[in-house]
Structures are given as structure tokens and as C-alpha cells.
Enzyme design. Structure first.
Site, PDB file in Angstrom:
ATOM      1  N   SER A  52       0.509  -1.297   0.635  1.00  0.00           N
ATOM      2  CA  SER A  52       0.137  -0.180  -0.267  1.00  0.00           C
ATOM      3  C   SER A  52       0.446   1.388   0.467  1.00  0.00           C
ATOM      4  CB  SER A  52      -0.556   0.085   1.744  1.00  0.00           C
ATOM      5  OG  SER A  52      -0.395   0.299   2.126  1.00  0.00           O
ATOM      6  N   ASP A 316      -3.013   7.960   7.994  1.00  0.00           N
ATOM      7  CA  ASP A 316      -4.248   7.374   8.917  1.00  0.00           C
ATOM      8  C   ASP A 316      -2.366   6.586  10.025  1.00  0.00           C
ATOM      9  OD1 ASP A 316      -2.874   5.383   7.478  1.00  0.00           O
ATOM     10  OD2 ASP A 316      -3.873   5.001   5.786  1.00  0.00           O
ATOM     11  N   HIS A 319      -0.327   4.759   7.663  1.00  0.00           N
ATOM     12  CA  HIS A 319       0.478   5.524   5.992  1.00  0.00           C
ATOM     13  C   HIS A 319       0.881   6.748   6.128  1.00  0.00           C
ATOM     14  CE1 HIS A 319      -2.196   2.092   4.372  1.00  0.00           C
ATOM     15  NE2 HIS A 319      -1.051   1.990   4.075  1.00  0.00           N
TER      16      HIS A 319
END
Length: 341
Positions: A52, A316, A319
Site C-alpha cells: 500500500s 492514517d 500510512h
């Protein structure tokens, strides 16, 4: 093996446009980033693989919870549109290239199975598809030139440690810390060799994040004071040492290859330990919601966000913010760029 026709079409169109403009009117990579290339060096493209950290939205049409194509993600991206990037704005590949990565993926096949996302082997298949389409467009010689002179970046391992090892008991039954680190390093070595067989010669492999110091892991395993989690970071450190040794060994056996170990762990940890040096005021919480645990679907339109995300290292609980990503990307690539040439 069946692959998403939507993703094939999306990646095909995306890479077709990128390649077309690069062939007709080549854009120096250094001109679009703060990366400083050596004189007379050409980099036709930069490709990313992994998780991600560099997923630009490849999970959007997968049946997975590991996606972020909804607000407040993307609030600072062009037009404020959530695209599936796991941040408030741009991610590393927006500063340096394009990406086949899939959020929730890793070196351990169990990791992508748990998350129902694209495994590294599937990402490799998309590269093969891309290469075949390029060959149809520009011929074999130009295709091999692009593969040989482009940069290939691999960012994986963090989800393996956080989820497959510490959250799922089966891997801890099978491996101790040293054994699992060796398993990941061997898997990374195999992936690098697979890239090499497809024609890649300039390959950079990132270490993991300092997993134990991410906001989510502080909350889940850092105790009431939310300290960095030592056993998570210990595994990450053992893995990064083994990874560096593996890449050094491969450099001696793969002819004409430029393999670069990129220490993501140390750079991000320095930002966490010395935030004021980088202009950050908050490094233990994310900007979304409480900043303690929200990530992916738990960071959504019902959550409030911080008033100034440029002061936050994390968007978040896992990340970085766009500003965090930009600092990481430029710092790391300028530090390691000469190793590719």
C-alpha cells in the site's frame, strides 16, 4: 491463473499513455522530481511493486477491505478525489513513477491471501502483460532498451511482519524471528531474479518500515503509553540485515545488474525520533479520526481530520501524509540514486 480484465485494461491504458509520451517527447525523470540523476543518464520509466505504500488504486475493483477509494482519502489529491491511494494526496510513485503495487501484499504468499489482494507473482504477470503490449507498439529492441534502462522499485515486507507474523499464529508456529526474516529475504531474492529474467537491470529494494513505531502498532501492542513495539522492530531489523546481504550476493551473480538496497527503516525512524528536524509536530498519531487505529475502511467520511496535515507525518494510523511521502521519496532516492548507474 485468471487476472482482472479491468485491471489489465486500466494498467494497459495507463502505461500506454506514459510510454507513448515518453517515446515521442521524453521527460527527464529528474525534471519531474527532486531526484538528481548523473550526467548523460536516461531513465525511460520507473516501476513500483509491493504494498500500500506505493499502491495508486490497484485494489479499487478487488473484493478486499484493503482499499481507500473513498473520503477523506485523497482530499489533497488533484480535485480532492479519492483514487485509492492510501494517503491524503500523492504517494511515492506519483513523485517518481508508476506502480503495479497492491495494498496488503507482501513477500509471504499468505499475506496477499489474507487481504484478498494482488500477490507479487500476480504483479509480475502484469509486468509481463505490459512488456508484451510495449513490444507490439515499439518492437523488441526498444522494449529491451526500456527494460534495461528503467528503474524497478520493490516496497514490501511490512505487511508480512505486521499481519502474517504477529497477527496470524501459523507463521509464528512455523518460524522463529530469524527463520521468518530469512524466509522473507529469500522471497525477495527470488522476486529480484524474476525481474532480472524479464530484462530489468536497475532494481532497488526497500527495507520495511519501522513497523513497531507506526501509530496503529503503538496502539495495538505498545501498552498504555503507546511506545514503539520492540519485537516488531526487531524482526524488521533482522530482515533488513538479511535483505542487504542477499542483494549484495545477487549483485555478484547477476551480470550487468545494479541492485540497490534502500534503507527505508532508518530514514522513517529518524523522522519519528526527530520530528522537528523535518517540520513535523505529530508523529505518534495519524491525521484521520483519533489517529490511533483508523486505516483503510475505518478511516472514512464519518471521521474528522486534523486541521493541518502538513504537520503530521502520518495520514492514517499506518500510512504517511503526502508531505511525509515527498520527504521520504526525495531523501531516499537522492541518497541511493548513484547506485543504479
Amino acid at each position: 491463473m485468471q487476472y482482472s480484465s479491468y485491471l489489465l485494461e486500466l494498467l494497459g491504458l495507463w502505461l500506454f499513455i506514459f510510454l507513448l509520451f515518453n517515446i515521442i517527447n521524453p521527460i527527464p525523470i529528474a525534471a519531474t522530481t527532486r531526484m538528481k540523476l548523473p550526467p548523460n543518464v536516461t531513465v525511460p520509466a520507473i516501476f513500483g511493486f509491493g504494498d500500500s505504500i506505493i499502491d495508486p488504486g490497484n485494489n479499487n475493483n478487488l473484493n478486499t477491505l484493503s482499499k481507500s477509494n473513498f473520503p477523506p482519502y485523497g482530499k489533497d489529491f488533484m480535485g480532492g478525489i479519492p483514487t485509492g491511494r492510501f494517503s491524503n494526496g500523492r504517494i511515492p510513485t506519483d513523485f517518481i513513477g508508476v506502480s503495479f503495487a497492491s495494498g496488503g501484499s507482501g513477500y509471504d504468499p499468505l499475506t496477499s491471501t489474507i487481504s484478498s489482494v494482488l500477490s507479487l507473482s500476480e504483479q509480475l504477470e502484469y509486468l509481463k502483460e505490459y512488456k508484451a503490449r510495449v513490444r507490439e507498439m515499439v518492437g523488441e529492441e526498444r522494449t529491451e532498451y526500456i527494460m534495461k534502462n528503467s528503474m524497478f522499485l520493490v516496497v514490501a515486507g511490512s505487511v508480512d511482519i505486521a499481519i502474517s507474523y504477529f497477527d496470524i499464529p501459523i507463521r509464528r508456529i512455523m518460524y522463529d524471528v530469524d527463520g521468518y526474516a530469512s524466509f522473507l529475504a529469500n522471497s525477495s531474492s527470488t522476486f529480484v531474479q524474476d525481474l532480472y529474467e524479464l530484462g530489468a537491470r536497475r532494481i532497488g529494494v526497500f527495507s520495511t518500515l519501522p513497523i513497531g513505531c507506526l501509530p496503529s502498532q503503538r496502539t495495538l501492542a505498545g501498552g498504555i503509553s503507546r511506545k514503539c513495539v520492540e519485537n516488531y522492530n526487531n524482526l524488521a531489523q533482522v530482515f533488513k540485515s538479511k535483505l542487504a546481504i542477499k542483494l549484495d550476493s545477487l549483485s555478484n551473480s547477476l551480470r550487468d545488474a545494479k541492485l540497490v538496497y534502500i534503507d527505508f527503516y532508518t530514514t522513517l525512524l529518524d523522522m519519528i525520533q526527530h520530528p522537528l528536524n523535518y517540520g513535523f509536530e505529530q508523529v505518534t498519531r495519524g491525521c484521520c479520526g483519533t489517529g490511533l487505529i483508523e486505516v483503510a475502511e475505518s478511516c472514512n467520511k464519518f471521521d474528522t481530520v486534523c486541521s493541518d496535515d502538513t504537520k503530521y507525518l502520518f495520514w492514517d494510523s499506518y500510512h504517511p501524509t503526502e508531505r511525509g511521502y515527498e520527504l521520504l521519496s526525495t531523501t531516499l532516492l537522492n541518497k541511493y540514486i548513484n547506485g543504479f548507474f
